[in-house]
Design an enzyme around this catalytic site. Structure first.
Site, PDB file in Angstrom:
ATOM      1  N   LEU A 104       3.647 -13.069 -27.325  1.00 11.06           N
ATOM      2  CA  LEU A 104       4.145 -11.696 -27.277  1.00 11.06           C
ATOM      3  C   LEU A 104       3.737 -10.984 -25.987  1.00 11.06           C
ATOM      4  CD1 LEU A 104       3.864 -10.358 -30.913  1.00 11.06           C
ATOM      5  CD2 LEU A 104       5.834 -11.240 -29.686  1.00 11.06           C
ATOM      6  N   HIS A 105       4.312 -11.378 -24.888  1.00 13.65           N
ATOM      7  CA  HIS A 105       4.055 -10.674 -23.633  1.00 13.65           C
ATOM      8  C   HIS A 105       5.062  -9.535 -23.513  1.00 13.65           C
ATOM      9  CE1 HIS A 105       7.363 -12.714 -21.451  1.00 13.65           C
ATOM     10  NE2 HIS A 105       7.152 -13.580 -22.398  1.00 13.65           N
TER      11      HIS A 105
END
Lengths: 461, 96
Positions: B16-17
């Site tokens: 989850l960047h």
């Protein structure tokens, strides 16, 4: 201010393309914008229009975030000064991300930067347009989005990392950009020519001979004493092949950790095949802090075998591809890999030298290797017992470490290159040249500087 | 009013960047229901964040392979969870 006005200023091309325009020199205001929450809302409104731009939406979601805005509102209501209120409102997120891996820590810094920028500049209402050559020290994401929206002709900066989001925005918008030139060289209003391929800015039209002189492309360069030096690139993800195409060189280290769950057939390997230079694919270096589980080469022949085989299939397909094995500990391990890779129909294999026991016993690994590549960060950390990333890279410029690096060079009968971060540092690269290393793989953002250092290099100084 | 709970696993390269978080938050924001993402930490602690808040999602600092629970409550809970599962597991954020 320079007393003498130079006609051609040399920097580094960041985004290719050529343009002419009138200079606007930007400097960040000292004070802060009043009525900050209102400015954030106006900015969000503007960004909403850029619906297709993921970065614009990223910034919009940050500045409209319900948690952040509620904390900010409470702080401002308690009459905390705006700047401090912003810090307090951001703190829980930043602390959490900083404590996570380096990737998230970098992102946290970027988020703080975005908010601070809007705090200083408001919505960036600047007198710029399609005729503008925008000149500044550096830029952040919100400003890059503004330059894109205003379609400026070109951008000239003192500094900007090629892998920053702001750089990606400029590249996607195809705005010719040169970095490495100071804003002090310019006066607002003067006309300049910008060449993002050659990395030059000029007060006169740029001719073909100027361009030839400045475009630094290629794989081999010569030191001032005439010795040949090879420069390749370290790439994090396959999309970065763009940099190898731009600089006309090969890939000394293609990291594959991010590909471990990807469908390898959907990657455009043909672009790598067309490079006309080696492409060294490093097999998945997982485990330890780089993903959970045990770290070490042998996992490639155990739980990761299927993934490793898929990678070998790719390497087999293209004559300029080579496979490289990370975290090898002993000559015996090198032998196992040599035999396995050969049995899979891959002719050559190279090994990372990053574990001290392998460096120590390198002589006996020669017969199994086609090449070696030194991973200086891990080698330093295993050698000294310091945790990765806890010490300044320049500590590696150290005679004790130098002795180990020299040993590797003496023990090897195969080409040895350095793909570690030390080669992407000015002092580090000079240190490695002084030890006798002549092959390097560096970060794309360092390539042009590396060329300059190599060409100025004279043994014995 | 309904409550829907589903488990998903992150399969994209970087976890989850910035980009996937942006896509989750903007997808979640299209629905009226309250939507939460829940992650169990290695030490057993449970993180529960608002899926419409980018900060919340990034607070999860979730790398590839992380298992998350999506929980939605409201008139369009079913559709919301459906859309997020599609984004995360089927489209994998269109990254590959």
């Amino acid at each position: 201010m320079k007393s003498e006005v130079k006609n051609i200023l040399t920097g580094i091309g960041l985004v290719p393309g050529r343009a002419k325009g009138r200079v606007f020199v930007f400097s960040t205001p000292q004070g802060i914008t009043e009525n900050f929450p209102e400015v954030l809302d106006r900015m969000a409104e503007e960004l909403k229009r850029e619906e297709g731009d993921i970065f614009a939406q990223f910034v919009r979601l940050i500045i409209t975030d319900p948690t952040f805005r509620e904390r900010l509102r409470l702080c401002l209501k308690l009459e905390v000064p705006t700047e401090e209120a912003v810090d307090i409102a951001l703190r829980p997120l930043v602390e959490r991300m900083m404590a996570s891996d380096p990737f998230f820590a970098r992102k946290a810094e970027e988020i703080v930067q975005i908010i601070r920028d809007i705090l200083r500049n408001g919505t960036f209402d600047l007198p710029i347009g399609p005729d503008t050559v925008f000149v500044a020290e550096s830029i952040s994401v919100p400003l890059a989005l503004k330059l894109k929206a205003k379609r400026v002709a070109a951008v000239v900066l003192k500094e900007l990392s090629s892998d920053s989001h702001a750089a990606i925005i400029l590249a996607n918008a195809q705005i010719p950009t040169v970095v490495g030139v100071s804003p002090e060289e310019f006066k607002s209003g003067e006309t300049v020519y910008v060449d993002g391929d050659a990395g030059i800015v000029s007060r006169k039209p740029i001719g073909a001979s100027d361009r030839r002189e400045h475009i630094r492309r290629g794989r081999f360069f010569r030191t001032a004493d005439g010795e040949e030096v090879e420069l390749l690139l370290n790439l994090d993800v396959p999309e970065d092949v763009y940099w190898a195409e731009r600089y006309g060189t090969g890939v000394g280290l293609l990291r594959t950790e991010y590909l471990i769950n990807a469908d390898l057939n959907r990657i455009d390997w043909e672009r790598f095949a067309r490079l006309d230079a080696p492409v060294i694919v490093r097999a998945y270096d997982v485990g330890g802090e780089k993903f959970h589980g045990v770290r070490g080469a042998m996992r490639l022949l155990k739980d990761l075998k299927e993934r490793f085989n898929a990678l070998l299939e790719v390497v087999k397909r293209y004559p300029n591809f080579r496979i490289m094995i990370p975290m090898v500990d002993l000559p015996e391990t090198a032998r196992l890999f040599h035999n396995y890779v050969t049995s899979m129909g891959v002719g050559e294999v190279g090994f990372m030298v990053e574990v001290p026991s392998f460096a120590w016993s390198l002589e006996d690994a020669n017969e199994f290797a086609s090449f070696f590549s030194v991973g200086t960060n891990d080698l330093w950390s295993f050698f000294t017992g310091r945790e990765r990333g806890t010490s300044d890279i320049r500590e590696q410029v150290n005679p004790v470490f130098g002795e180990l690096l020299s040993h590797i060079l003496r023990a090897s009968r195969r080409p040895v290159s350095i793909c570690g971060q030390l080669a992407s540092d000015e002092e580090g690269l000079r240190f490695l040249l002084s030890l006798g290393y002549r092959r390097f793989s560096v970060s794309p953002s360092f390539f042009v500087r590396a060329v300059r250092i190599v060409e100025e290099w004279k043994d014995g100084r | 009013m309904s409550r829907v709970v589903r488990k998903v696993k992150l399969r994209n390269r970087l976890g989850l960047h910035a980009r996937p978080s942006t896509l989750i938050a903007s997808t979640a924001a299209k629905f009226e229901s309250d939507i939460f993402l829940i992650k169990e930490e290695e030490n057993g602690e449970v993180m529960r964040v608002n899926a419409k808040s980018l900060f919340g999602i990034m607070m999860l600092t979730a790398p590839m392979g992380t298992e998350l629970t999506i929980e939605a409550e409201g008139p369009d809970a079913e559709e919301a969870v459906e859309a997020l599962v599609r984004l995360i597991e089927v489209e994998k954020f269109n990254e590959e």
